[in-house]
Design a protein around this motif. Structure first.
Motif, short mmCIF file in Angstrom:
data_model
loop_
_atom_site.label_atom_id
_atom_site.label_comp_id
_atom_site.label_asym_id
_atom_site.label_seq_id
_atom_site.Cartn_x
_atom_site.Cartn_y
_atom_site.Cartn_z
N ASP A 47 0.83 -1.21 0.00
CA ASP A 47 0.00 0.00 0.00
C ASP A 47 0.87 1.26 0.00
O ASP A 47 0.52 2.27 -0.61
CB ASP A 47 -0.90 0.04 1.25
CG ASP A 47 -1.82 -1.17 1.34
OD1 ASP A 47 -2.43 -1.54 0.33
OD2 ASP A 47 -1.91 -1.75 2.45
N VAL A 48 1.97 1.19 0.73
CA VAL A 48 2.87 2.34 0.89
C VAL A 48 4.31 1.86 0.76
O VAL A 48 4.68 0.81 1.31
CB VAL A 48 2.68 3.02 2.27
CG1 VAL A 48 3.68 4.17 2.45
CG2 VAL A 48 1.26 3.52 2.45
N VAL A 49 5.12 2.63 0.05
CA VAL A 49 6.56 2.40 -0.02
C VAL A 49 7.25 3.63 0.54
O VAL A 49 7.03 4.75 0.05
CB VAL A 49 7.04 2.14 -1.46
CG1 VAL A 49 8.56 2.10 -1.52
CG2 VAL A 49 6.46 0.85 -2.01
N THR A 67 12.69 3.79 -10.12
CA THR A 67 11.75 2.95 -9.38
C THR A 67 10.33 3.47 -9.55
O THR A 67 9.38 2.69 -9.75
CB THR A 67 12.12 2.92 -7.89
OG1 THR A 67 13.44 2.36 -7.74
CG2 THR A 67 11.14 2.09 -7.08
N THR A 68 10.16 4.77 -9.49
CA THR A 68 8.85 5.39 -9.66
C THR A 68 8.29 5.11 -11.06
O THR A 68 7.12 4.75 -11.21
CB THR A 68 8.94 6.90 -9.41
OG1 THR A 68 9.44 7.13 -8.09
CG2 THR A 68 7.57 7.57 -9.55
N GLN A 78 -1.64 3.68 -11.22
CA GLN A 78 -2.34 3.85 -9.94
C GLN A 78 -1.35 4.09 -8.80
O GLN A 78 -1.17 3.25 -7.91
CB GLN A 78 -3.22 2.63 -9.65
CG GLN A 78 -4.30 2.38 -10.69
CD GLN A 78 -5.23 3.58 -10.84
OE1 GLN A 78 -5.87 4.01 -9.90
NE2 GLN A 78 -5.30 4.10 -12.06
N ILE A 79 -0.68 5.23 -8.85
CA ILE A 79 0.27 5.58 -7.80
C ILE A 79 0.07 7.04 -7.39
O ILE A 79 -0.42 7.87 -8.16
CB ILE A 79 1.74 5.36 -8.22
CG1 ILE A 79 2.14 6.25 -9.39
CG2 ILE A 79 2.00 3.90 -8.55
CD1 ILE A 79 3.63 6.19 -9.74
N THR A 80 0.45 7.33 -6.16
CA THR A 80 0.48 8.69 -5.63
C THR A 80 1.88 8.93 -5.09
O THR A 80 2.47 8.04 -4.48
CB THR A 80 -0.55 8.87 -4.50
OG1 THR A 80 -1.86 8.64 -5.02
CG2 THR A 80 -0.49 10.26 -3.89
N LEU A 81 2.41 10.12 -5.32
CA LEU A 81 3.75 10.45 -4.84
C LEU A 81 3.65 11.44 -3.68
O LEU A 81 2.71 12.22 -3.58
CB LEU A 81 4.59 11.05 -5.97
CG LEU A 81 4.61 10.28 -7.30
CD1 LEU A 81 5.58 10.94 -8.27
CD2 LEU A 81 4.96 8.82 -7.09
N GLY A 82 4.65 11.41 -2.82
CA GLY A 82 4.72 12.35 -1.71
C GLY A 82 6.15 12.45 -1.23
O GLY A 82 6.95 11.53 -1.44
N PHE A 224 1.14 4.35 -2.65
CA PHE A 224 1.70 5.65 -2.27
C PHE A 224 3.21 5.48 -2.12
O PHE A 224 3.67 4.71 -1.29
CB PHE A 224 1.08 6.13 -0.95
CG PHE A 224 1.31 7.59 -0.67
CD1 PHE A 224 2.58 8.10 -0.45
CD2 PHE A 224 0.24 8.48 -0.64
CE1 PHE A 224 2.78 9.44 -0.20
CE2 PHE A 224 0.43 9.83 -0.38
CZ PHE A 224 1.70 10.32 -0.17
N ILE A 225 3.96 6.21 -2.95
CA ILE A 225 5.42 6.18 -2.88
C ILE A 225 5.89 7.45 -2.19
O ILE A 225 5.61 8.56 -2.67
CB ILE A 225 6.07 6.08 -4.27
CG1 ILE A 225 5.45 4.93 -5.07
CG2 ILE A 225 7.59 5.89 -4.14
CD1 ILE A 225 5.89 4.90 -6.53
N HIS A 226 6.60 7.29 -1.08
CA HIS A 226 7.04 8.45 -0.31
C HIS A 226 8.56 8.49 -0.26
O HIS A 226 9.22 7.50 0.03
CB HIS A 226 6.49 8.39 1.12
CG HIS A 226 6.69 9.66 1.89
ND1 HIS A 226 7.74 9.85 2.77
CD2 HIS A 226 5.97 10.81 1.89
CE1 HIS A 226 7.64 11.07 3.29
NE2 HIS A 226 6.59 11.67 2.77
#
Length: 292
Positions: A47-49, A67-68, A78-82, A224-226
């Motif tokens: 779910d989160v990286v 990686t992104t 289907q990804i969100t960045l932060g 979600f990639i943080h």
């Protein structure tokens, strides 16, 4: 014929040496070497990286971008960045740039960005812009972390109601024995006392605010990639600790980064006494090019 054979052996030697000149090595949680494709395949199941970084390591930043891109393909967009590098009060400016309401020059000149933004974070932001992905400014507004570092958590009681959206919901629990925090206190020395605890409290404010920002923007089926400094998630502390406290069922992968001094990319040569293996560990040479 002998000359041709010697030439072939020379070219083979050059090729082998070139292949051995690696800029990173990925390990899994069992400290076994894995390739990039295997890491992407596994990360897509979470779910989160939390992708740790050494802020000035250029190879680290390049690998974050690659990686992104790979996870974007694997997850069909289907990804969100932060990122830690953007504070909550900067969200409006960041979104305006992403949605073409402001241009790059205006965004950079009007926003207090990190000194290595152009080289290290702009490629990620521009990828999000190109693919129309959300990019979340997750971190606490810096001045509030500074208040806590100097005056303790009680100083947050004095901030205006209109500014409370820039910090995590109060009150929140700080476990001073959570991974990473005892190490910070130790670094400040035995006589730091209250000052050390306030310093850790400021760190915790950043961690809990970033965790809350992720939770508020994490969608079911979306990854979600943080991107954050390694210290904010290493050994399952920091952001990870607050995420799990808020939602124990959340599947979170931590990518920890290390630098090897001897150039071998050996994990045994890179880890220290505080090391705890996470889902993936990436070892870079200490001689990796630096952006500042």
């Amino acid at each position: 014929m002998r000359k041709i054979a010697i030439t072939f052996l020379f070219l083979l030697t050059v090729l082998v040496n070139a292949q051995e000149l690696k800029v990173y090595q990925i390990y899994n949680q069992k400290e076994k070497k894995v390739d990039f494709g295997k890491m992407i395949s596994e990360l897509s199941k979470y779910d989160v990286v939390l992708f740790g970084e050494h802020h000035n390591n250029a190879v680290n930043h390049w690998l974050q971008l690659e990686t992104t891109k790979a996870l974007y393909q694997k997850k069909n967009g289907q990804i969100t960045l932060g990122a830690e590098m953007f504070e909550r009060h900067q969200q409006e400016a960041l979104t305006s740039y992403l949605t073409n309401k402001t241009d790059d020059k205006t965004f950079q000149s009007s926003t207090n960005l990190w000194q290595n933004y152009k080289t290290d974070y702009k490629p990620l932001v521009d990828f999000a812009k190109e693919k129309k992905l959300p990019f979340i400014a997750t971190n606490v507004t810096r001045k509030f972390a500074s208040y806590v570092s100097k005056n303790g958590l009680s100083s947050l009681d004095t901030i205006a109601d209109t500014d409370k959206k820039y910090i995590a919901k109060l009150p929140f629990e700080i476990d001073y024995d959570a991974p990473g925090y005892p190490e910070m206190i130790k670094m400040m020395g035995d006589h730091a006392g209250l000052r050390a605890k306030q310093f850790v409290a400021a760190q915790a404010l950043k961690d809990v605010t970033m965790a809350e920002s992720i939770l508020l923007n994490q969608k079911s089926g979306n990854l979600f990639i943080h991107y954050n400094g390694d210290y904010h998630s290493k050994s399952y502390g920091g952001i990870y600790w607050f995420l799990k406290k808020a939602n124990p069922n959340l599947k979170i992968a931590v990518i920890e980064v290390l630098e090897a001094q001897d150039g071998t990319l050996s994990i045994d040569k890179a880890k220290d006494e505080s090391y705890v293996p996470t889902e993936f560990i990436i070892v870079f040479p200490s001689a990796s090019p630096k952006t500042f």
